[in-house]
Design a protein around this motif. Structure first.
Motif, mmCIF file in Angstrom:
data_model
loop_
_atom_site.group_PDB
_atom_site.id
_atom_site.type_symbol
_atom_site.label_atom_id
_atom_site.label_comp_id
_atom_site.label_asym_id
_atom_site.label_seq_id
_atom_site.Cartn_x
_atom_site.Cartn_y
_atom_site.Cartn_z
ATOM 1 N N LEU B 740 0.817 -1.206 0.000
ATOM 2 C CA LEU B 740 0.000 0.000 0.000
ATOM 3 C C LEU B 740 0.847 1.251 0.000
ATOM 4 O O LEU B 740 1.895 1.292 0.634
ATOM 5 C CB LEU B 740 -0.919 0.018 1.228
ATOM 6 N N GLY B 741 0.367 2.275 -0.725
ATOM 7 C CA GLY B 741 1.070 3.547 -0.728
ATOM 8 C C GLY B 741 0.271 4.555 -1.516
ATOM 9 O O GLY B 741 -0.701 4.200 -2.182
ATOM 10 N N LEU B 742 0.658 5.841 -1.406
ATOM 11 C CA LEU B 742 -0.054 6.856 -2.158
ATOM 12 C C LEU B 742 0.463 6.880 -3.592
ATOM 13 O O LEU B 742 1.659 6.815 -3.820
ATOM 14 C CB LEU B 742 0.146 8.222 -1.517
ATOM 15 N N ALA B 743 -0.473 6.937 -4.516
ATOM 16 C CA ALA B 743 -0.034 6.984 -5.907
ATOM 17 C C ALA B 743 -0.999 7.837 -6.689
ATOM 18 O O ALA B 743 -2.183 7.903 -6.364
ATOM 19 C CB ALA B 743 0.016 5.581 -6.486
ATOM 20 N N SER B 744 -0.474 8.483 -7.722
ATOM 21 C CA SER B 744 -1.321 9.326 -8.546
ATOM 22 C C SER B 744 -2.062 8.471 -9.550
ATOM 23 O O SER B 744 -1.463 7.637 -10.251
ATOM 24 C CB SER B 744 -0.473 10.368 -9.275
ATOM 25 N N LEU B 745 -3.330 8.688 -9.624
ATOM 26 C CA LEU B 745 -4.143 7.906 -10.554
ATOM 27 C C LEU B 745 -3.717 8.203 -11.981
ATOM 28 O O LEU B 745 -3.628 7.297 -12.826
ATOM 29 C CB LEU B 745 -5.614 8.252 -10.334
ATOM 30 N N GLN B 746 -3.444 9.487 -12.209
ATOM 31 C CA GLN B 746 -3.042 9.900 -13.563
ATOM 32 C C GLN B 746 -1.790 9.139 -14.005
ATOM 33 O O GLN B 746 -1.734 8.592 -15.114
ATOM 34 C CB GLN B 746 -2.776 11.392 -13.541
ATOM 35 N N GLN B 747 -0.813 9.071 -13.077
ATOM 36 C CA GLN B 747 0.424 8.372 -13.408
ATOM 37 C C GLN B 747 0.174 6.919 -13.720
ATOM 38 O O GLN B 747 0.719 6.359 -14.675
ATOM 39 C CB GLN B 747 1.388 8.468 -12.236
ATOM 40 N N MET B 748 -0.676 6.310 -12.887
ATOM 41 C CA MET B 748 -0.951 4.896 -13.106
ATOM 42 C C MET B 748 -1.564 4.690 -14.475
ATOM 43 O O MET B 748 -1.209 3.758 -15.200
ATOM 44 C CB MET B 748 -1.896 4.379 -12.013
ATOM 45 N N LEU B 749 -2.505 5.562 -14.865
ATOM 46 C CA LEU B 749 -3.136 5.408 -16.178
ATOM 47 C C LEU B 749 -2.110 5.608 -17.285
ATOM 48 O O LEU B 749 -2.116 4.875 -18.283
ATOM 49 C CB LEU B 749 -4.294 6.398 -16.303
ATOM 50 N N ASP B 750 -1.241 6.610 -17.073
ATOM 51 C CA ASP B 750 -0.186 6.831 -18.072
ATOM 52 C C ASP B 750 0.650 5.572 -18.264
ATOM 53 O O ASP B 750 0.866 5.116 -19.389
ATOM 54 C CB ASP B 750 0.718 7.983 -17.615
ATOM 55 N N THR B 751 1.098 5.019 -17.130
ATOM 56 C CA THR B 751 1.917 3.813 -17.183
ATOM 57 C C THR B 751 1.185 2.708 -17.918
ATOM 58 O O THR B 751 1.749 2.020 -18.779
ATOM 59 C CB THR B 751 2.232 3.344 -15.749
ATOM 60 N N ALA B 752 -0.096 2.565 -17.555
ATOM 61 C CA ALA B 752 -0.871 1.480 -18.140
ATOM 62 C C ALA B 752 -1.004 1.659 -19.647
ATOM 63 O O ALA B 752 -0.846 0.705 -20.424
ATOM 64 C CB ALA B 752 -2.248 1.425 -17.496
ATOM 65 N N LEU B 753 -1.262 2.891 -20.071
ATOM 66 C CA LEU B 753 -1.426 3.132 -21.506
ATOM 67 C C LEU B 753 -0.127 2.827 -22.249
ATOM 68 O O LEU B 753 -0.144 2.208 -23.324
ATOM 69 C CB LEU B 753 -1.844 4.580 -21.739
ATOM 70 N N THR B 754 0.956 3.258 -21.650
ATOM 71 C CA THR B 754 2.245 2.997 -22.285
ATOM 72 C C THR B 754 2.506 1.507 -22.387
ATOM 73 O O THR B 754 2.888 0.992 -23.455
ATOM 74 C CB THR B 754 3.377 3.648 -21.464
ATOM 75 N N ALA B 755 2.273 0.795 -21.297
ATOM 76 C CA ALA B 755 2.558 -0.630 -21.276
ATOM 77 C C ALA B 755 1.671 -1.374 -22.257
ATOM 78 O O ALA B 755 2.111 -2.314 -22.925
ATOM 79 C CB ALA B 755 2.368 -1.173 -19.871
ATOM 80 N N ALA B 756 0.411 -0.905 -22.334
ATOM 81 C CA ALA B 756 -0.536 -1.640 -23.170
ATOM 82 C C ALA B 756 -0.260 -1.419 -24.647
ATOM 83 O O ALA B 756 -0.777 -2.143 -25.490
ATOM 84 C CB ALA B 756 -1.958 -1.199 -22.828
ATOM 85 N N ARG B 757 0.526 -0.403 -24.947
ATOM 86 C CA ARG B 757 0.794 -0.136 -26.356
ATOM 87 C C ARG B 757 1.484 -1.312 -27.031
ATOM 88 O O ARG B 757 1.413 -1.477 -28.230
ATOM 89 C CB ARG B 757 1.651 1.132 -26.465
ATOM 90 N N GLN B 758 2.114 -2.174 -26.225
ATOM 91 C CA GLN B 758 2.789 -3.322 -26.822
ATOM 92 C C GLN B 758 1.806 -4.308 -27.415
ATOM 93 O O GLN B 758 2.147 -5.096 -28.291
ATOM 94 C CB GLN B 758 3.617 -4.039 -25.746
ATOM 95 N N THR B 759 0.585 -4.294 -26.896
ATOM 96 C CA THR B 759 -0.406 -5.200 -27.455
ATOM 97 C C THR B 759 -0.872 -4.641 -28.797
ATOM 98 O O THR B 759 -1.303 -3.485 -28.873
ATOM 99 C CB THR B 759 -1.620 -5.290 -26.523
ATOM 100 N N ARG B 760 -0.792 -5.429 -29.786
ATOM 101 C CA ARG B 760 -1.160 -5.049 -31.152
ATOM 102 C C ARG B 760 -0.678 -3.628 -31.449
ATOM 103 O O ARG B 760 -1.470 -2.723 -31.695
ATOM 104 C CB ARG B 760 -2.668 -5.143 -31.345
#
Lengths: 86, 895
Positions: B740-760
């Protein structure tokens, strides 16, 4: 007290019987009306008895008895059952 | 006509009545009641309403005041033709609670209060005394008619001795048949039948005289009509108030007169008889009055001016030389008087013995413990003495009043006296709020007002009330004058008394009821009486007391007699499954016993006797509540049943759903197993094939490197697959360690979008985001949450089939929870599959199989559950839409 076991609507025959009871209940009202009516015909000056007065009262009386006799069998038909108080 | 012939006829008639009563008693004792209890006999017995006052007095009344006599019959007619429901309620209560008299009814309704019983008894006795005197007087007068100018030289006895003979004879008859036995139901078959016979005699007599007058003297109906017109009879005293008042008074009296109550309620066996009586009794009254006016008119015309119009029924036939007809008329009048006196004195004697003598006796001579003398003898003796006493009172009144000429006035005063019971009675039948205090107040008020405005003045100015009271009012107060109370002078005396006594009575009754609080027995009885047709409330409930069955038995023997008491106790014991004569004093048994005793000595006395032995005087409020809660329990129970049924239905539905799901999952699992084996097999096959090639050697190094990379890639794929499976099982077991820890939602979404770009990566995707709404921190496991986001975005990339794929990410905060929606513009997930997508190994169409084993969403669901949130499919968003919900601040405990 809630009377949950009483039906809200009745079949035709019990309905008729209940209305018959209503009619019987109203009969005295009609009777009072007819029995008091002649007092209003009489002008204050007339105090002697006319034979028609007598005849009128007895006709009313017989009429009421006949109506009551017509109602009586219906009253007995549901006699003793619990649905007739209202 | 010879006077001794008259006496002989009279005696013969009485002997005939004796014979009838005796035979009927014999039949009834043998259990063969049959026609004795037919509606016809019931209706005829009701005719004791028509007393000598009717038989003789009505003609006099008509001669004096025209048609006013009709009001006395109109009232009962109205009650019977339409208000049988009131009578039926009375009769039902009378049967159910073994009411013995009108005093018993009132006392029983208001908590078995003997005080009320005494008050009603006293009012009834006082009101009935003049009435009985009236009957004696009429018999004496009728004897006198025959006695005047007897040609045979027999000196007729004087009026006083006639009266005393008649009174004594009636007392003997009544005692013989009215108090032969102490019946459990206080019914007298013999007397009722004798009265029915008398009813026929008086009707026949009056109709015979009437027919003789109309067709014998006047010469037809038209002729008599002409004579009525010619006669100077006053039509009526032109006072509508008096006319309606008298109709009302007689309507009340027919319900409240003790003798009417006796034949109508106490002697009634079958409610159904009321239906017949509803028209037959008015018809009887009508026939009785049919010839009154003709007799009065012809009498006035033919007889000397000083003749007493009250005796026209006798004097007219005598004057016309019709001795036989006169004798018949005499017997009719005799019947009217005797039947009334007999029933009235029985009713009064029952009241006196049950409410005055027995309670006094029990108080003055308390029985020694365990045994006591046979009370039945005392009760019967009390009744016999009471009958004698009532008749003696009537005789005394007759002597004192000296036989006043106008019979009708006394009758009306008596009517008004008993009418005072009306408010307490009707209130008791229809208003649960009516209390004992109210009833006592009302009765006393009515009684006092009646005495002052009607009864005492009837003795004449100077007799009881001095002339100054008449002129100036009580204590010199002008508003307390007997005939114009509170300055109301417009009414005639009887209307005036009727108005004030009943109004003040009802007022006191209502006020007393409203301002007092009933005790438990009263409330129980009130509910039982008012709701008698619903049967919701049983009679008084005894708590299981410490009563000794033996003491109860000896008490019951005192009242019921040895044999009957023993058989009652034996039956009760057998019902309880016991041998012998001593049942347990259960509440039910005590109720039965009390009901049985009250049939003999009245409710109040029976109640007092049992409570003496049981040791507890009354039911308590707790007992009342118990009675109430019993029915409440039943209703609650049925409500519970209903709820349970609904729950069962729900559970069954849920089970069905679960079963369907299980079936589908099982199908899926099978599909997956083949799938997973396929998934595992494909890399394994290539690994095996390439490793075989490698082991053969002889390969150029670049080939070796290429095959080695392929083997490595395939091994990685296998590992990832196994990792996923492992991850899922860890998550499902709840053994996962959250970071558990404090995290920015925006950052998490950014990370996720970047990571997901590898799919197709070849597809270009338009992403819609509202950056300011995402700019906040949440406390959660950022890596895990990002994993969920990546999975959702990758799924969108994989499966969105729109030509220009778009993905909208919306973030909302609501009440400490964050909602992140991922909505694409593809065709979404069909409804049938929506329930399954979060299951393990679920995969939709094979069309877009882009690798993966169908574990992604299942993992997402488990992660979100571990993060204290959820993931759900949102239908109807124009494409595939998922909503991730999670708490803004995840605490450790929830993890």
């Amino acid at each position: 007290m809630p009377r949950s076991n009483r039906p809200l609507f009745l079949a035709r025959a019990p309905y008729k019987r209940r209305r018959l009871r209503d009619a019987a209940r109203l009969l005295p009202v009609l009777g009072v009306l007819l029995m008091v009516l002649p007092l209003m015909w009489t002008p204050d000056s007339r105090v002697t008895l006319r034979s028609w007065d007598v005849a009128y009262f007895f006709l009313v009386w017989i009429g009421l008895i006949a109506l009551a006799a017509a109602f009586a069998p219906g009253l007995r038909a549901g006699g003793g059952s619990e649905d007739e108080e209202d | 006509m010879q006077f001794n012939l008259l006496v002989a006829a009279c005696l013969l008639y009485v002997i005939f009545l004796f014979a009838v009563a005796f035979m009927v008693e014999r039949r009834a004792a043998g259990g063969r009641v049959g026609w004795l209890r037919s509606p016809l006999v019931y209706t005829l017995s009701l005719s004791i309403y028509c007393t000598a006052w009717t038989f003789y007095g009505a003609v006099g009344y008509a001669a004096r005041s025209g048609l006013e006599f009709l009001t006395i019959y109109f009232g009962p007619t109205l009650v019977f033709i339409g208000w049988w429901w009131l009578l039926r309620k009375l009769v039902r209560i009378g049967q159910q609670y073994r009411v013995t008299s009108i005093a018993d009814l009132i006392s029983s309704r208001y908590g078995k209060s003997n005080t009320l019983g005494v008050i009603v008894t006293l009012i009834a006795v006082i009101a009935a005394t003049p009435y009985i005197a009236l009957q004696l007087q009429s018999v004496v007068l009728s004897f006198g008619v025959f006695a005047t100018g007897t040609p045979d030289g027999v000196t007729p006895p004087d009026a006083a001795s006639t009266a005393i003979w008649v009174a004594a004879g009636l007392a003997v008859f009544t005692i013989l048949f009215g108090t032969r036995n102490l019946d459990a139901k206080e019914q007298h078959h013999g007397i009722v039948t004798a009265i029915a016979v008398e009813a026929v005699v008086k009707l026949v007599a009056l109709v015979a005289v009437g027919a003789f007058v109309v067709w014998g003297i006047a010469g037809g109906v038209g002729e008599i009509m002409a004579r009525i017109d010619a006669a100077e009879l006053s039509a009526w005293q032109v006072q509508p108030g008096r006319w309606t008042g008298l109709i009302f008074l007689s309507a009340v009296a027919v319900i409240t007169l003790p003798r009417m109550f006796q034949v109508m309620v106490v002697e009634n066996d079958d409610e159904g008889h009321l239906a017949r009586a509803s028209w037959a009794f008015p018809a009887y009254l009508m026939l009785m009055s049919l010839f009154i006016v003709p007799i009065a008119v012809v009498g006035l015309e033919r007889l000397p001016a000083d003749a007493n119009p009250d005796m026209f029924v006798l004097t007219l036939p005598l004057a016309e030389g019709q001795g036989g007809l006169a004798l018949l008329a005499f017997l009719g009048g005799f019947s009217s008087a005797t039947s009334m006196v007999i029933v009235e004195s029985i009713a009064l004697a029952t009241m006196i013995s049950n409410h005055i003598v027995i309670p006094l006796w029990l108080r003055l001579r308390p029985a020694p413990e365990g045994q006591g003398e046979d009370l039945r003898g005392v009760v019967l003796m009390a009744r016999r003495l009471a009958i004698g006493g009532v008749l003696a009172l009537g005789y005394g009144y007759y002597q004192v009043s000296g036989g006043s000429a106008a019979l009708a006035a006394i009758g009306l005063i008596a009517f008004l006296g008993v009418a005072q019971v009306l408010p307490a009675m009707l209130g008791g039948l229809f208003w649960r709020g009516a209390t004992r205090v109210g009833a006592i107040l009302g009765l006393l008020t009515g009684f006092v007002v009646w005495s002052f405005t009607s009864f005492l003045p009837s003795f004449g100015p100077g007799a009881v009330l001095s002339e100054t009271v008449f002129a100036e009012g009580l204590f010199g107060l002008a508003w307390l004058r007997p005939y114009s109370l509170f300055g109301t002078e417009a009414m005639d005396p009887i209307t005036h008394a009727l108005f004030w006594s009943l109004t003040l009575n009802a007022l006191a009754f209502c006020l007393g009821s409203l301002l007092s609080f009933p005790d438990p027995v009263e409330r129980l009885q009130g509910a039982a009486f008012v709701k008698v047709f619903e049967g919701a409330v049983g009679p008084q409930r005894w708590a299981r007391g410490q009563a000794e069955p033996e003491a109860l038995l000896s008490m019951a023997q005192r009242i019921l007699g040895e044999e009957e008491a023993l058989s009652l106790f034996q039956a009760a014991a057998r019902e309880q499954g016991k041998e012998g004569y001593l049942p347990d004093p259960t509440p039910g048994f005590l109720d039965t016993l009390e009901a049985r005793l009250s049939g003999s000595v009245g409710a109040a006395t029976a109640h007092a006797m049992i409570s003496q032995l049981v040791g507890r005087a009354t039911v308590t409020v707790e007992d009342l509540m118990a009675v109430a809660s019993e029915s409440a329990h039943i209703m609650e129970y049925s409500a519970q049943l209903e709820a349970r049924e609904a729950e069962l239905t729900r559970t069954a539905g849920a089970l069905r759903e679960a079963n369907e799901k299980l079936m589908q999952i099982s199908i899926q699992k099978d599909a997956f197993l083949s799938q997973i084996s396929h998934e595992l097999r494909t890399p394994m096959t290539s690994i095996r094939a390439f490793s075989e090639i490698l082991t053969e050697g002889d390969l150029p190094p670049e080939q070796v490197a290429k095959y080695g990379r392929i083997i490595h890639d395939e091994a990685k794929r296998l590992t990832r697959l196994l990792d996923d499976l492992l991850d899922l099982s860890v998550l499902e077991n709840g053994t996962v360690q959250l970071n558990l820890g404090l995290a920015s939602l925006q950052q998490m979404l950014d990370t996720a979008l970047t990571a997901a770009r590898q799919t197709r990566p070849e597809r270009s995707f338009t992403i819609h985001r509202d950056l300011p709404s995402e700019a906040f921190y949440i406390k959660t496991d950022a890596d895990r949450l990002t994993q969920v986001f990546i999975n959702l975005i990758s799924n969108a990339r994989k499966y969105c089939d729109a030509p220009r794929p778009e993905l909208r990410i919306t973030v909302r905060q609501r009440g400490g929870r964050v909602m992140v929606d991922f909505v694409d513009n593809g065709k979404g997930i069909p409804k049938s599959s929506q329930a399954l997508i979060f299951e393990k190994f679920a995969r939709l169409t094979d069309a877009n199989r882009a690798g993966g084993a169908g574990l992604g969403l299942a993992i997402c669901r488990e992660i979100m559950a571990n993060l204290g949130g959820s993931i759900a499919y949102l239908p109807g968003q124009g494409g595939a839409a998922f909503r991730v919900t999670l708490p803004l601040r995840l605490e450790k405990a929830a993890a």
